[in-house]
Design a protein around this motif. Structure first.
Motif, PDB file in Angstrom:
ATOM      1  N   GLY A  38      96.120 116.989  33.943  1.00  0.00           N
ATOM      2  CA  GLY A  38      95.926 115.553  34.081  1.00  0.00           C
ATOM      3  C   GLY A  38      94.532 115.171  34.513  1.00  0.00           C
ATOM      4  N   ALA A  39      93.571 116.080  34.371  1.00  0.00           N
ATOM      5  CA  ALA A  39      92.212 115.846  34.846  1.00  0.00           C
ATOM      6  C   ALA A  39      91.501 114.781  34.017  1.00  0.00           C
ATOM      7  N   ALA A  40      90.433 114.226  34.596  1.00  0.00           N
ATOM      8  CA  ALA A  40      89.710 113.123  33.955  1.00  0.00           C
ATOM      9  C   ALA A  40      89.155 113.513  32.597  1.00  0.00           C
ATOM     10  N   HIS A  41      88.604 114.732  32.471  1.00  0.00           N
ATOM     11  CA  HIS A  41      88.002 115.105  31.196  1.00  0.00           C
ATOM     12  C   HIS A  41      89.053 115.284  30.110  1.00  0.00           C
ATOM     13  N   VAL A  42      90.279 115.561  30.504  1.00  0.00           N
ATOM     14  CA  VAL A  42      91.368 115.729  29.530  1.00  0.00           C
ATOM     15  C   VAL A  42      91.799 114.370  28.984  1.00  0.00           C
ATOM     16  N   THR A  43      91.996 113.406  29.873  1.00  0.00           N
ATOM     17  CA  THR A  43      92.440 112.084  29.428  1.00  0.00           C
ATOM     18  C   THR A  43      91.331 111.318  28.708  1.00  0.00           C
ATOM     19  N   ALA A  44      90.064 111.641  29.013  1.00  0.00           N
ATOM     20  CA  ALA A  44      88.952 110.923  28.380  1.00  0.00           C
ATOM     21  C   ALA A  44      88.616 111.460  26.994  1.00  0.00           C
ATOM     22  N   ALA A  45      88.971 112.699  26.715  1.00  0.00           N
ATOM     23  CA  ALA A  45      88.613 113.308  25.429  1.00  0.00           C
ATOM     24  C   ALA A  45      89.483 112.772  24.294  1.00  0.00           C
ATOM     25  N   ASP A  46      89.005 112.982  23.073  1.00  0.00           N
ATOM     26  CA  ASP A  46      89.770 112.571  21.892  1.00  0.00           C
ATOM     27  C   ASP A  46      90.942 113.505  21.627  1.00  0.00           C
ATOM     28  N   ALA A  47      90.810 114.752  22.056  1.00  0.00           N
ATOM     29  CA  ALA A  47      91.883 115.738  21.905  1.00  0.00           C
ATOM     30  C   ALA A  47      91.728 116.758  23.020  1.00  0.00           C
ATOM     31  N   ALA A  48      92.809 117.407  23.396  1.00  0.00           N
ATOM     32  CA  ALA A  48      92.768 118.395  24.477  1.00  0.00           C
ATOM     33  C   ALA A  48      93.699 119.542  24.149  1.00  0.00           C
ATOM     34  N   ILE A  49      93.258 120.758  24.453  1.00  0.00           N
ATOM     35  CA  ILE A  49      94.031 121.956  24.150  1.00  0.00           C
ATOM     36  C   ILE A  49      94.165 122.791  25.425  1.00  0.00           C
ATOM     37  N   ARG A  50      95.362 123.254  25.675  1.00  0.00           N
ATOM     38  CA  ARG A  50      95.629 124.071  26.862  1.00  0.00           C
ATOM     39  C   ARG A  50      95.118 125.487  26.654  1.00  0.00           C
ATOM     40  N   ILE A  51      94.482 126.040  27.695  1.00  0.00           N
ATOM     41  CA  ILE A  51      94.068 127.436  27.713  1.00  0.00           C
ATOM     42  C   ILE A  51      94.500 128.041  29.044  1.00  0.00           C
ATOM     43  N   GLY A  52      94.462 129.339  29.135  1.00  0.00           N
ATOM     44  CA  GLY A  52      94.861 129.983  30.387  1.00  0.00           C
ATOM     45  C   GLY A  52      93.773 130.001  31.422  1.00  0.00           C
ATOM     46  N   SER A  53      92.501 130.059  30.973  1.00  0.00           N
ATOM     47  CA  SER A  53      91.381 130.169  31.900  1.00  0.00           C
ATOM     48  C   SER A  53      90.112 129.676  31.234  1.00  0.00           C
ATOM     49  N   TYR A  54      89.249 129.041  32.021  1.00  0.00           N
ATOM     50  CA  TYR A  54      87.949 128.610  31.505  1.00  0.00           C
ATOM     51  C   TYR A  54      87.010 129.795  31.276  1.00  0.00           C
ATOM     52  N   LEU A  55      87.436 130.979  31.662  1.00  0.00           N
ATOM     53  CA  LEU A  55      86.629 132.183  31.463  1.00  0.00           C
ATOM     54  C   LEU A  55      87.105 133.003  30.261  1.00  0.00           C
ATOM     55  N   ASP A  56      88.103 132.507  29.552  1.00  0.00           N
ATOM     56  CA  ASP A  56      88.646 133.220  28.390  1.00  0.00           C
ATOM     57  C   ASP A  56      87.924 132.728  27.131  1.00  0.00           C
ATOM     58  N   GLY A  57      86.830 133.412  26.781  1.00  0.00           N
ATOM     59  CA  GLY A  57      86.017 132.990  25.650  1.00  0.00           C
ATOM     60  C   GLY A  57      86.751 133.015  24.330  1.00  0.00           C
ATOM     61  N   ARG A  58      87.559 134.012  24.122  1.00  0.00           N
ATOM     62  CA  ARG A  58      88.297 134.115  22.846  1.00  0.00           C
ATOM     63  C   ARG A  58      89.291 132.957  22.709  1.00  0.00           C
ATOM     64  N   ALA A  59      89.965 132.630  23.798  1.00  0.00           N
ATOM     65  CA  ALA A  59      90.926 131.522  23.746  1.00  0.00           C
ATOM     66  C   ALA A  59      90.212 130.197  23.483  1.00  0.00           C
ATOM     67  N   ILE A  60      89.030 130.029  24.064  1.00  0.00           N
ATOM     68  CA  ILE A  60      88.279 128.791  23.862  1.00  0.00           C
ATOM     69  C   ILE A  60      87.790 128.683  22.415  1.00  0.00           C
TER      70      ILE A  60
END
Length: 651
Positions: A38-60
């Protein structure tokens, strides 16, 4: 220009990138963890995708492909300086909005970076730096470097693993500690030595470079106000440099960028003796956007994120060196979720009330209800003032900070204001050691009786509104023998409560605190104290009263008397000083410990804090490894023989 860009980051930098994407008409795709759903950058973006970690380059990269994004902007932190992430993006057919993986690798290793820029004639700090130096080689070469010196990891940054060594006898222990810390933080325990610079100042130059061979510099930023090697306040231009020196630094930065065929926005950092500014020493190159990029944007009028996107899309620079203009002076303060009164430990919590200043730039991702997690860096916001002169910018920033209030989360706002008022800062003569030398002058004064009275009145009003049928707490309740005062007890630093007695009503009360007595009155959004009306922002929780008054925020914890039974017995309790995760429990349940022995370790926002036994006794644990804990939560007790005997007697 790319039709869609995925932002591989969160918080204020994600919001900053989003702003430029909107202005350019580019679709913005966010990524988020479960914690950030529910973070601000998620609600402000045009689309949002769930990932497990911001350090998971392959998932990103997979998320970008799934969303149909053409490019990825890494922001700063997380994966922004990971060469393998740049390669992962390229392999997935994505444009990485940043330099090449080769440039990231070279500049990410301080030993190879020194060699690369030295080959271009850029001076480096004197020292001993070569690949594969073992402890024996470092010990042998240290006398040639000279003491005091710095032991530094080749990888990483932010001061992690860095140790100042005053004399040869201290070096072996410093090397062991630095290798251990570097291996843990960066997965690489390579070390080198640098000479300590007297009265060092930290300056950095912003550069832009495109794929067509054009490189320009946008002037310098002064970043000398640091604590534990982390920047606190930055400004542009530096008050140290003349126009001639400014061009000298700029050309050195361009040479450093050309040493690795740099492409994109980057920052070349220099260390300089304040007494010899004509001799800058290359420190490192940050191959990404910097936290403090806003001050350069303010004085140049350029949007550095837009420039990054254009460069990554193959366009030539939009500006030549002769077209770069700097107007006025800009200063930025970093607002952190940390408690300066408790050794700058990270705090966190839920934002209960938020007020931000007008007429200045504030980069943030905050709103009332935002949960500030202990899982990430404690940076909450950046407040940037831009004025025609440095003196005006300092005054403007102080006014802006006085109007910045984040109730529910302890911040460093008061510390920042005290720092800006230091005479060395006002004179533009600060060096990197200033904060450590002046810590005693930067501490907040004790709570005044008037502020305690205001908080008590807020508490009374809150209780009266929340318990309208409770005669014992009603502002005008009847008592046999006359009205009794409403009493609020706040936790004292020494364990004894501070008692505030109120009579009358929240709308017109008399307050007694210690030997002082005065009139206070609560109004919507304001308070009157001894006839002086002041704006007030406040919130109550079950455990604290939060007030924003007279330009500062205060949390006044309510006194919680110790019960003499059960697990809240009379034994001293070890409470978590910050929200975080229990990462280690050196003492087991029932262990006998001496005063000062480690009992638990709590980690938050890349910082570990060890809770020590306050006295000798027997450990009683109330938590376990891996558990998330709240700030102030009781985690363990150390029971003395007297306490154990008392508990047995009560049973």
């Amino acid at each position: 220009m790319p039709a869609s860009v995925l932002i591989a980051n969160r918080g204020e930098i994600a919001m900053r990138i989003l702003r430029t994407l909107r202005e350019l008409g580019i679709t913005a795709v966010a990524v988020h963890t479960d914690e950030d759903s529910g973070a601000a950058h998620v609600t402000a973006a045009d689309a949002a995708i769930r990932i497990g970690s911001y350090l998971d380059g392959r998932a990103i990269a997979a998320a970008a492909t799934e969303a149909g994004a053409r490019a990825v902007h890494p922001g700063y932190g997380f994966l922004s300086e990971r060469a393998d992430f740049a390669r992962t993006c390229t392999a997935a057919g994505l444009v990485f909005i940043g330099p090449t993986a080769a440039a990231i690798e070279t500049m990410g290793d301080k030993i190879s970076a020194r060699a690369a820029v030295a080959a271009r004639g850029v001076a480096t700090v004197p020292g001993l730096a070569a690949p594969g130096l073992d402890d024996a080689a470092l010990l042998e070469g240290a006398p040639g470097v000279g003491f005091p010196l710095l032991v530094k990891p080749a990888a990483g940054g932010g001061g992690k693993g860095m140790h100042r060594v005053e004399e040869p006898a201290e070096l072996p222990a410093a090397l062991a500690a630095a290798r251990r810390e570097a291996a843990g933080a960066f997965g690489d325990d390579s070390l080198f030595l640098e000479r300590c610079i007297a009265s060092p100042r930290h300056l950095e130059v912003q550069i832009l470079a495109d794929i067509h061979g054009h490189v320009v510099h946008l002037g310098e930023r002064e970043c000398s106000l640091q604590r534990r090697h982390q920047k606190v306040i930055e400004e542009a231009p530096s008050p140290l440099l003349t126009p001639t020196l400014r061009e000298q630094y700029g050309q050195a930065a361009i040479a450093a960028a050309r040493a690795v065929d740099y492409v994109g926005a980057g920052t070349v950092e220099f260390l300089v003796d304040a007494a010899a500014p004509e001799q800058p020493y290359f420190l490192e190159m940050n191959t990404r956007l910097q936290v403090e990029h806003a001050v350069t944007e303010a004085i140049t009028g350029l949007d550095l994120v837009a420039e990054q996107i254009r460069i990554a899309d193959g366009h030539p620079l939009s500006i030549g060196q002769g077209q770069v203009r700097a107007e006025g002076h800009a200063i930025e303060a970093r607002l952190y979720a940390e408690d300066p009164d408790a050794g700058f430990l990270p705090t966190g919590g839920t934002v209960l009330e938020l007020a931000l200043p007008a007429r200045v730039r504030v980069d943030h991702a905050l709103s009332a209800g935002t949960t500030v997690s202990s899982s990430y860096d404690p940076l909450l916001a950046k407040v940037i003032a831009h004025e025609p002169t440095r003196e005006q910018a300092l005054a403007s920033l102080d006014r802006a900070l006085s109007a910045t209030h984040v109730l529910g989360v302890v911040t460093n706002t008061a510390f920042l204001r005290a720092l800006l008022a230091q005479e060395e800062v006002v004179a533009g003569a600060a060096d990197t050691g200033l904060i450590e030398r002046r810590l005693g002058h930067l501490a907040r004064p004790p709570l005044s009786p008037r502020m305690q009275a205001v908080a008590a009145l807020v508490r009374w009003d809150h209780v009266a509104r929340c318990r309208p049928d409770d005669l014992w707490h009603a502002p005008s309740g009847w008592r046999l023998g006359g009205p009794a005062p409403f009493v609020v007890r706040f936790a004292g630093a020494d364990g004894a409560p501070t008692v505030v007695e109120l009579t009358g009503s929240p709308a017109a009360a008399r307050a007694r605190v210690g030997g002082e007595e005065f009139a206070v009155a609560l109004h919507p959004g304001a308070i009157t104290v001894e006839g002086r009306r002041l704006p007030l922002l406040s919130r109550c929780t079950e455990t604290s009263v939060w007030i924003a008054l007279a330009g500062e925020d205060r949390e006044l914890p309510l006194h919680r008397p110790r019960r003499r039974d059960g697990r809240q017995g009379t034994a001293p309790a070890l409470a978590s000083p910050m929200p975080g995760t229990v990462t280690a429990v050196p003492a087991a349940e029932g262990d006998l410990v001496a005063a000062g022995d480690p009992v638990l370790v709590v980690e938050a926002m890349k910082m570990e804090h060890t809770l020590l036994a306050p006295s000798a006794g027997t450990v009683r644990l109330h938590t376990a490894v891996g558990r998330r804990v709240r700030r102030g939560e009781e985690l363990a007790q150390v029971l003395t023989e007297e306490t154990i005997h008392e508990e047995r007697t009560q049973r």
